[in-house]
Design a protein around this motif. Sequence first.
Motif, PDB file in Angstrom:
ATOM      1  N   SER A 205       0.881  -1.176   0.000  1.00 61.64           N
ATOM      2  CA  SER A 205       0.000   0.000   0.000  1.00 61.64           C
ATOM      3  C   SER A 205       0.908   1.212   0.000  1.00 61.64           C
ATOM      4  O   SER A 205       1.708   1.391   0.918  1.00 61.64           O
ATOM      5  N   LEU A 206       0.769   2.033  -1.033  1.00 61.83           N
ATOM      6  CA  LEU A 206       1.677   3.163  -1.212  1.00 61.83           C
ATOM      7  C   LEU A 206       0.867   4.425  -1.476  1.00 61.83           C
ATOM      8  O   LEU A 206      -0.020   4.429  -2.328  1.00 61.83           O
ATOM      9  N   ALA A 207       1.149   5.468  -0.698  1.00 60.05           N
ATOM     10  CA  ALA A 207       0.552   6.781  -0.971  1.00 60.05           C
ATOM     11  C   ALA A 207       1.727   7.728  -1.157  1.00 60.05           C
ATOM     12  O   ALA A 207       2.661   7.706  -0.351  1.00 60.05           O
TER      13      ALA A 207
ATOM     14  N   MET B 125      -2.842   1.979  -4.276  1.00 63.43           N
ATOM     15  CA  MET B 125      -2.087   3.212  -4.547  1.00 63.43           C
ATOM     16  C   MET B 125      -3.005   4.397  -4.356  1.00 63.43           C
ATOM     17  O   MET B 125      -4.151   4.377  -4.795  1.00 63.43           O
TER      18      MET B 125
ATOM     19  N   LEU C 166       3.574   7.505   2.330  1.00 65.50           N
ATOM     20  CA  LEU C 166       3.031   6.579   3.331  1.00 65.50           C
ATOM     21  C   LEU C 166       3.127   5.171   2.763  1.00 65.50           C
ATOM     22  O   LEU C 166       2.727   4.932   1.625  1.00 65.50           O
ATOM     23  N   ILE C 167       3.663   4.264   3.564  1.00 61.43           N
ATOM     24  CA  ILE C 167       3.810   2.884   3.098  1.00 61.43           C
ATOM     25  C   ILE C 167       3.232   1.943   4.137  1.00 61.43           C
ATOM     26  O   ILE C 167       3.428   2.134   5.348  1.00 61.43           O
TER      27      ILE C 167
ATOM     28  N   CYS D 137      -5.702  -5.351   0.257  1.00 62.17           N
ATOM     29  CA  CYS D 137      -5.501  -4.274   1.234  1.00 62.17           C
ATOM     30  C   CYS D 137      -6.013  -2.965   0.665  1.00 62.17           C
ATOM     31  O   CYS D 137      -6.115  -2.806  -0.550  1.00 62.17           O
TER      32      CYS D 137
ATOM     33  N   TRP E 113      -6.289   1.450   1.420  1.00 56.98           N
ATOM     34  CA  TRP E 113      -6.092   2.700   2.157  1.00 56.98           C
ATOM     35  C   TRP E 113      -7.434   3.278   2.581  1.00 56.98           C
ATOM     36  O   TRP E 113      -8.419   3.168   1.844  1.00 56.98           O
TER      37      TRP E 113
ATOM     38  N   ASN F 134      -5.090   1.545   7.158  1.00 58.28           N
ATOM     39  CA  ASN F 134      -4.913   0.573   6.098  1.00 58.28           C
ATOM     40  C   ASN F 134      -5.471  -0.747   6.602  1.00 58.28           C
ATOM     41  O   ASN F 134      -5.173  -1.164   7.716  1.00 58.28           O
TER      42      ASN F 134
ATOM     43  N   PHE G 250      -4.923  10.001  -8.778  1.00 60.50           N
ATOM     44  CA  PHE G 250      -3.821  10.688  -9.438  1.00 60.50           C
ATOM     45  C   PHE G 250      -4.282  11.517 -10.643  1.00 60.50           C
ATOM     46  O   PHE G 250      -3.482  12.196 -11.264  1.00 60.50           O
TER      47      PHE G 250
END
Lengths: 343, 343
Positions: free
Chosen positions: A103-105, A138, A145-146, B59, B61, B147, B336
């Motif tokens: 999970s990446l922001a 994403m 944030l990871i 998962c 966010w 998360n 995005f």
Amino acid sequence: MKTTETELIGTIAGMFQAPSQNGPARRRKPARLNSLALGIGDDAALFSPTRGCETVLTCDWFLEGIHFLRDKHPADAVGWKCLARAASDIAAMGGQPRCFLLSLALPETHAGRWLRTFLGGLRRASRKLKCPLAGGDMTQHCQVLINITVLGEVRSGHALLRSGARPGDILYVSGRLGEADLGLQALRNSRGVGPNDPTLRKHFFPEPRIAIGRWLAESRFATAMMDLSDGLSTDLPRLCKASRVGARIHASRIPFARVPKWNQAKKVDVVSLALNGGDDYELLFTVSPHRARRVPHSYQDVALTAIGEITAERTLRLISRHGIETDLRPSGWDPFAKSSNAS
Amino acid sequence: MKTTETELIGTIAGMFQAPSQNGPARRRKPARLNSLALGIGDDAALFSPTRGCETVLTCDWFLEGIHFLRDKHPADAVGWKCLARAASDIAAMGGQPRCFLLSLALPETHAGRWLRTFLGGLRRASRKLKCPLAGGDMTQHCQVLINITVLGEVRSGHALLRSGARPGDILYVSGRLGEADLGLQALRNSRGVGPNDPTLRKHFFPEPRIAIGRWLAESRFATAMMDLSDGLSTDLPRLCKASRVGARIHASRIPFARVPKWNQAKKVDVVSLALNGGDDYELLFTVSPHRARRVPHSYQDVALTAIGEITAERTLRLISRHGIETDLRPSGWDPFAKSSNAS
């Protein structure tokens, strides 16, 4: 023109050589070490569990400003470390990592070069750990944030818990303690320390002790185990609380970090670093006294050191080099505590 | 005196009636619907997979300022929704949620009442979905960051992917589309809308379509499936791309949201809401034409509506109420993209 979420997922899928959104391929006969039946590109990932194994599941934050600093930590170290530290929780149960979710922001400004370098570090860790990327989420955010989820496996009934330590058991650690914190301090002072300086290696690129954890679980040597992420003085009480026991540790036996010559003038307190420094990702485990003599001094070139023993009395005591016994006070990392060692 | 991480984990473990850090209990014979062999309090959770099932892993966010607003969204709705939307990805594969991990970062100011209310909503969703808390990670941050990882199961070989649609297949949706976005708009204007207003229900407390998803997977009715999280106009192209097909949908057949009387004066474009509104968590699925006549109009009181068909030509076309055919342009949520509908 801004980057779209689909393009970013395409970049990630491409770098991990996984099937992209454009037709996720499904392998019907997954190989032994790669049980991913379906990876990136669908609503969820599919994993084929190994018969006779339990699934080990963990997740870990890795947040800018708390766990790393954007201007101090190279993107490839961020990529490596976020997976390595999550996989360390699998090692701590005696398990083998099988796949992970990312999970990446991140800010739009980081969707190019920073992202590719980050993914490069992440991919190196993924290959080293034989733990392929299965999917993730994403989104855009003003900070990086990871969150990493790792799915691992352990033979049913063989997982090593924190709760198995018994009075009389010998307490062991793998590797050397305080090395990561020594690197963090060097990074903070940073004078004359380049990103490739060996002092920084363990802080930037920690290696989860997967092989040692598996061996301890499968051989049934250990009675309890956990990984050292927040520092021995903070983590040992957690193991003792779960096992309803106490412990005595000997300062003279703790395998502390070797201080490089250029740093020796600063009078680093290596025992304090070993007790309270976080981020080492070494294993802390207990062995019953009659099996302890069969524990080797090292396993695959990583030292295994007896540092104390488990006691029935539920206190935590530290014996100094001069034989003086004091209470061991938790002084490691706690994100909510007043005196936390924020990196 | 500040809250410590251990205290917070204790609060969470207590509310979820799970074994706390003080001696995690291990059940050796887990029940059918609860395969958690070890929950909160160790380095990782242990899950016993069901024989003949694949593991479904996802998962999601759920971030303050992006997915919810601290001052507009009640804490219990935040708790419910973060799990419900992640579980919807399991539903989208035809799976059954089995357990989840919670990664939570929050300000010290939110570690009391806000946290308890949040956990109350999360617990209600957890019970409704029969999906117990297995573990997670806590840290402090200036914003509320969430998360969620959900582990689910599906009978081996029965998972429904995005890539299974074939030309001629009939395209279906569950429920009504645009209801969540209608709620979001009401919340933004907020005049006269209390937190219990039915218009807000689907935006605050979405219900993942687990039962419908399972039934479609087990009966082998559907050929492809996904959930609608970003809006039909954004999600349908993803399904079509994965299946290497196109689609034609009919505006007149789309089950759009019913606009409440107090809102009718504002001339809400319900078709646009249904096409582009996110957060509905309904299922989008395809059925081969010869089986389509056997699809009922509803399943467990949730409508199932045919809205168009899959085409060999890889274009996405929308037929208006007046029979005019135009390109369907993705206008849903993309974090995005320039014109994303940030909530």
